[in-house]
Design a protein around this motif. Sequence first.
Motif, PDB file in Angstrom:
ATOM      1  N   ALA A  82      19.675 167.409 -36.722  1.00 20.88           N
ATOM      2  CA  ALA A  82      20.620 166.637 -35.911  1.00 20.88           C
ATOM      3  C   ALA A  82      20.513 167.008 -34.440  1.00 20.88           C
ATOM      4  O   ALA A  82      20.598 166.136 -33.560  1.00 20.88           O
ATOM      5  CB  ALA A  82      22.043 166.862 -36.413  1.00 20.88           C
ATOM      6  N   ILE A  83      20.312 168.292 -34.149  1.00 17.06           N
ATOM      7  CA  ILE A  83      20.167 168.724 -32.756  1.00 17.06           C
ATOM      8  C   ILE A  83      18.914 168.121 -32.140  1.00 17.06           C
ATOM      9  O   ILE A  83      18.924 167.649 -30.996  1.00 17.06           O
ATOM     10  CB  ILE A  83      20.141 170.263 -32.665  1.00 17.06           C
ATOM     11  CG1 ILE A  83      21.542 170.834 -32.922  1.00 17.06           C
ATOM     12  CG2 ILE A  83      19.637 170.724 -31.300  1.00 17.06           C
ATOM     13  CD1 ILE A  83      21.601 172.343 -32.992  1.00 17.06           C
ATOM     14  N   SER A  84      17.809 168.112 -32.895  1.00 17.38           N
ATOM     15  CA  SER A  84      16.580 167.492 -32.391  1.00 17.38           C
ATOM     16  C   SER A  84      16.809 166.008 -32.118  1.00 17.38           C
ATOM     17  O   SER A  84      16.348 165.467 -31.101  1.00 17.38           O
ATOM     18  CB  SER A  84      15.445 167.671 -33.396  1.00 17.38           C
ATOM     19  OG  SER A  84      15.117 169.032 -33.560  1.00 17.38           O
ATOM     20  N   ALA A  85      17.521 165.341 -33.014  1.00 15.56           N
ATOM     21  CA  ALA A  85      17.834 163.924 -32.815  1.00 15.56           C
ATOM     22  C   ALA A  85      18.721 163.731 -31.592  1.00 15.56           C
ATOM     23  O   ALA A  85      18.538 162.772 -30.819  1.00 15.56           O
ATOM     24  CB  ALA A  85      18.517 163.366 -34.061  1.00 15.56           C
ATOM     25  N   ALA A  86      19.668 164.636 -31.392  1.00 16.63           N
ATOM     26  CA  ALA A  86      20.575 164.527 -30.244  1.00 16.63           C
ATOM     27  C   ALA A  86      19.837 164.732 -28.931  1.00 16.63           C
ATOM     28  O   ALA A  86      20.100 164.040 -27.938  1.00 16.63           O
ATOM     29  CB  ALA A  86      21.703 165.546 -30.378  1.00 16.63           C
ATOM     30  N   TYR A  87      18.911 165.702 -28.899  1.00  9.82           N
ATOM     31  CA  TYR A  87      18.068 165.876 -27.716  1.00  9.82           C
ATOM     32  C   TYR A  87      17.323 164.584 -27.403  1.00  9.82           C
ATOM     33  O   TYR A  87      17.279 164.119 -26.258  1.00  9.82           O
ATOM     34  CB  TYR A  87      17.029 166.972 -27.975  1.00  9.82           C
ATOM     35  CG  TYR A  87      17.447 168.377 -27.658  1.00  9.82           C
ATOM     36  CD1 TYR A  87      17.906 168.737 -26.401  1.00  9.82           C
ATOM     37  CD2 TYR A  87      17.336 169.382 -28.624  1.00  9.82           C
ATOM     38  CE1 TYR A  87      18.253 170.043 -26.115  1.00  9.82           C
ATOM     39  CE2 TYR A  87      17.680 170.700 -28.347  1.00  9.82           C
ATOM     40  CZ  TYR A  87      18.143 171.020 -27.085  1.00  9.82           C
ATOM     41  OH  TYR A  87      18.482 172.309 -26.799  1.00  9.82           O
ATOM     42  N   CYS A  88      16.701 164.024 -28.433  1.00 11.16           N
ATOM     43  CA  CYS A  88      15.916 162.807 -28.256  1.00 11.16           C
ATOM     44  C   CYS A  88      16.796 161.666 -27.764  1.00 11.16           C
ATOM     45  O   CYS A  88      16.424 160.930 -26.841  1.00 11.16           O
ATOM     46  CB  CYS A  88      15.246 162.440 -29.584  1.00 11.16           C
ATOM     47  SG  CYS A  88      14.103 161.050 -29.475  1.00 11.16           S
ATOM     48  N   LEU A  89      17.973 161.525 -28.360  1.00  9.47           N
ATOM     49  CA  LEU A  89      18.875 160.432 -27.984  1.00  9.47           C
ATOM     50  C   LEU A  89      19.321 160.567 -26.532  1.00  9.47           C
ATOM     51  O   LEU A  89      19.365 159.572 -25.791  1.00  9.47           O
ATOM     52  CB  LEU A  89      20.091 160.417 -28.912  1.00  9.47           C
ATOM     53  CG  LEU A  89      21.064 159.249 -28.699  1.00  9.47           C
ATOM     54  CD1 LEU A  89      20.386 157.925 -29.042  1.00  9.47           C
ATOM     55  CD2 LEU A  89      22.322 159.436 -29.547  1.00  9.47           C
ATOM     56  N   GLN A  90      19.655 161.775 -26.123  1.00 11.06           N
ATOM     57  CA  GLN A  90      20.079 161.957 -24.734  1.00 11.06           C
ATOM     58  C   GLN A  90      18.959 161.579 -23.773  1.00 11.06           C
ATOM     59  O   GLN A  90      19.197 160.989 -22.717  1.00 11.06           O
ATOM     60  CB  GLN A  90      20.508 163.400 -24.485  1.00 11.06           C
ATOM     61  CG  GLN A  90      21.187 163.577 -23.121  1.00 11.06           C
ATOM     62  CD  GLN A  90      21.161 165.004 -22.629  1.00 11.06           C
ATOM     63  OE1 GLN A  90      20.542 165.870 -23.228  1.00 11.06           O
ATOM     64  NE2 GLN A  90      21.818 165.254 -21.525  1.00 11.06           N
ATOM     65  N   VAL A  97      16.793 157.627 -35.013  1.00  8.16           N
ATOM     66  CA  VAL A  97      17.335 158.816 -34.360  1.00  8.16           C
ATOM     67  C   VAL A  97      18.813 158.979 -34.684  1.00  8.16           C
ATOM     68  O   VAL A  97      19.284 160.083 -35.018  1.00  8.16           O
ATOM     69  CB  VAL A  97      17.116 158.736 -32.835  1.00  8.16           C
ATOM     70  CG1 VAL A  97      17.805 159.893 -32.123  1.00  8.16           C
ATOM     71  CG2 VAL A  97      15.625 158.729 -32.504  1.00  8.16           C
ATOM     72  N   LEU A  98      19.555 157.891 -34.622  1.00 12.34           N
ATOM     73  CA  LEU A  98      20.980 157.950 -34.936  1.00 12.34           C
ATOM     74  C   LEU A  98      21.215 158.320 -36.400  1.00 12.34           C
ATOM     75  O   LEU A  98      22.159 159.051 -36.727  1.00 12.34           O
ATOM     76  CB  LEU A  98      21.634 156.605 -34.621  1.00 12.34           C
ATOM     77  CG  LEU A  98      21.824 156.297 -33.127  1.00 12.34           C
ATOM     78  CD1 LEU A  98      22.147 154.820 -32.925  1.00 12.34           C
ATOM     79  CD2 LEU A  98      22.924 157.168 -32.531  1.00 12.34           C
ATOM     80  N   GLN A  99      20.357 157.834 -37.291  1.00 15.23           N
ATOM     81  CA  GLN A  99      20.494 158.168 -38.697  1.00 15.23           C
ATOM     82  C   GLN A  99      20.286 159.664 -38.924  1.00 15.23           C
ATOM     83  O   GLN A  99      21.032 160.296 -39.678  1.00 15.23           O
ATOM     84  CB  GLN A  99      19.481 157.371 -39.518  1.00 15.23           C
ATOM     85  CG  GLN A  99      19.589 157.617 -41.009  1.00 15.23           C
ATOM     86  CD  GLN A  99      18.520 156.884 -41.792  1.00 15.23           C
ATOM     87  OE1 GLN A  99      17.812 156.035 -41.246  1.00 15.23           O
ATOM     88  NE2 GLN A  99      18.393 157.207 -43.063  1.00 15.23           N
TER      89      GLN A  99
END
Length: 677
Positions: free
Chosen positions: A201-209, A187-189
Motif C-alpha cells: 500500500a505504501i508503494s502504491a501511495a508513493y506512486c499515486l502521489q 494503483v488505487l486497488q
Amino acid sequence: MGKSRARRFKPGLFAPTLPVRQSNGHGEQENCETLQAEELLQKLQSPSPEVREFACASISRLVQLKKVIPSFLQKDAVRCLGPLLLDTCLSVRETAAGALRNLSTCGGFDVCDDMVTRDIMTPLVVLLRECATSLDVNIESTIKSNDITKNYVQDIANQALNVLWNVCESSSKALCIFNKERCVDIVLQCLSKFQTNTEMAISAAYCLQTVTEDNQDLLNSVDTSSLQMLESVMLASANNMDIRLLQTLAAGSIWNLRERIPSSMQADSITAILRIFAEVLTVDAGQYIVQMKEAESKRLSAATVEHETEETTAILDTSLNEEDEKIDGFSNQKRLTDISDLIPAANDEIRQATALLVAQKTALEIIVNMCCSDDPSDDEWEMLSSSDESDLGLEKSLNDSGGQLLSPLCLSDEVHSALLNHLIPKKVFEKTRFPNSSALNICQEASPWKPMIPRLYTIQYRALTCLNNILSVFDVENLGGASALQELAQHLLEIVFTQSDVQNQDEFLEAASSAVRALLQIMASKGIPQCMMPEQIMSLCEVCVQSKNTSARVNAVSILGITGSVLAKTENTSDTLKAIGSLLLGIAANDSSLVVSGGALDALIDVFADGEESEKAALEISLLQELGKIQPVFKTKIRKDGREKYNMDQLCVLDNVRTNLRRFISYLESVEKKHRS
C-alpha cells in the motif's frame, strides 16, 4: 527588490533499493559482483527458473553500484529483463521486477527515461493487471521457506509499483501511457489493501502521489469512490509509523486531486490533510530514533539470551540423536549461531524510524507547495527584477510606493486558516533546528542506522525551505508580530554561524539563505529593525557566492540588495555600502551564471538608487566606471548564451535588467556631474 518566487517540490525517486531474498550461498554477493553483465544477461535465457532467478537477483545487487549500470544498459538489459516480468515462474517475476526497481532507482531520471524508450511499460502494465486480478479473487501462490508463507502476488505487485512510480516520475511518455491504460485503478486497488499489506500500500501511495502531481489528464479517472478510499486511509488508526507514512502520502494525493473535491467539502479536506501533517511533524525524530535504537538493543539482547538457553539445553540433553538435531536440513547448532536468526531481514525499528523521517520530509514538501503560487517555479532564477520599464523610479526610495519589498503570494482562506489552526508555522520552525546530537551519535556508531543521518539533515533543509514560503504568505501578525520575527532572526543566525558540521553544504546554504532572504524581506517591508549585523550578513553571503548551488548564490545577491536598500536610508553607512557594492560588482562581473550576474546588477540598482550615503559610496567605489565595463559584457552574454541556456521567463527578466542598467548608468552620470559641480 521584487517578489521572489516560492520554492516548490515535486515527488522524487525516493524508493529505497530492494533487499533481494537471501539464498543459501554465503559467498553469493561477492561472486555476483565479479560476473560480467553479458554473462548474467545470458543466464536470463536459461530454461531453468532457478538460474533465471539467480541472474535477476545478481543483477539486482550489482545495479546498486552505479558504475556498472552503463554496462547493463549497453547490453540491452531492459529488453532482457522485461519479458521476465511475465515469466511462468512467479519467483522469477518477483526478482526481475526487483532488478528493474533497483535499476530505475539507482540509475535516476536518465535511466528511467531509457527504460521507457525500450518499452518497459508494455510488460509492466500487463503484469500489474494480472496482479490486480489475483488480488481481487485472492489467488495466492505460496512456498514454504523457513516456515514463512510467501505471497508472491502481493510481493510482485509491490516491486512492480516501484518501477511504475520511478518511470512515471521521470518520463512524460510513461505518464501518458499510465493515463491511457488507466493504471490509476490498479494503483488505487493496491492501496486499498493497506490493512493487510502495508508495504504494498505504501508503494502504491508513493506512486499515486507522483502521478497525481500536475496531471490534469488523470483527474477525470478519479471518481468519488476513489476519494472515499483515500479518506478511509487518512482516517485509519495510526498505530505505527508505517501507517503514518501511508496517511501522509494519501494526504499528498488528496491535495493533488483537490479539484475533484466538491467545493462544499474543500475546507474539511484541507483541514484533514493538515491534521495529518501536524501529527507527523509533532514527533521529535531524534528522540524517536533513540527510542527505536533502545528497543532494538533490548530485542536483540533478549533474543541472544533465548538462543543461548536453547543451545545449552541441547548440549545437556544427551538423548538427542543426530537425526533429531536436523531441522530442514540444517543442524540445530548452525541454526542457533546463524546471525540472521538474531537480526531479522526486516528490522522493524529501523523501518519505523525511516518511515517517520520520510513522512516528515513528505509533509514538509507538500506544505512548501501549499504555500506557493500556482505557477510552478522550476527555474534557476527564483526572483524577478526590481521594477518594470515603465517606471524605474531610481530617484525614489522603495518605501515611497507602499514599502512592499515582497508581494504576498496568493493563499486561499481555507489553507491559510488550516495552517494556522494546526500550528504549522510553529512546527516547521521547530524542524529547522539541527538534528538531535544523541540520535546522530547512535546512527554514526551503528552501521545499519547510518542511512538515517542524511535523512535527519534533509528534514532540516526542507523545514528551512518551508519557512521561506511561510514567511512569503503570512502577514506579520499571523507570524507572532515583530518580536517573533526578531527571535526568528536570532535563531537563523545561530543555525548559520554556530554549526559547521553540515551533511550537504550546498543544499544547506540554499535552504538557510532562502529563509534569511524571506525574513529580511518581510522585516524591511514592515520597517522592523534588523537583528542581523551587516557584517554577519556579508559573511553569510560570501560563503553562499562560493557555492556551486545557483539558488544559494541568487539568494545571496538578493540578501545583499535588501540589506543595502535598508542601509542606504540610514546615516553613516557608506562604508558598509561600499563593501556591499564591491561584493556585488565582483559577482556581476565574474559569476558564470547570467542568472546570478543579473541578480547582482538588479541588487546594485536597488542599493544605490537613491540617498546621500549610497551616492557617496557609489563615487568611492567608482560604481559608474565599473558598471561601464560590465554592461557590454553582460549584453554580449545575453545575446550569445541567452536562448541556449535560459528559458523565456529568465530572458525577459534579464532583458529588463539590461534596460534598467542602461537607465541606472545615466542616473549615476547625473550624480557624478552633481558632485563635480
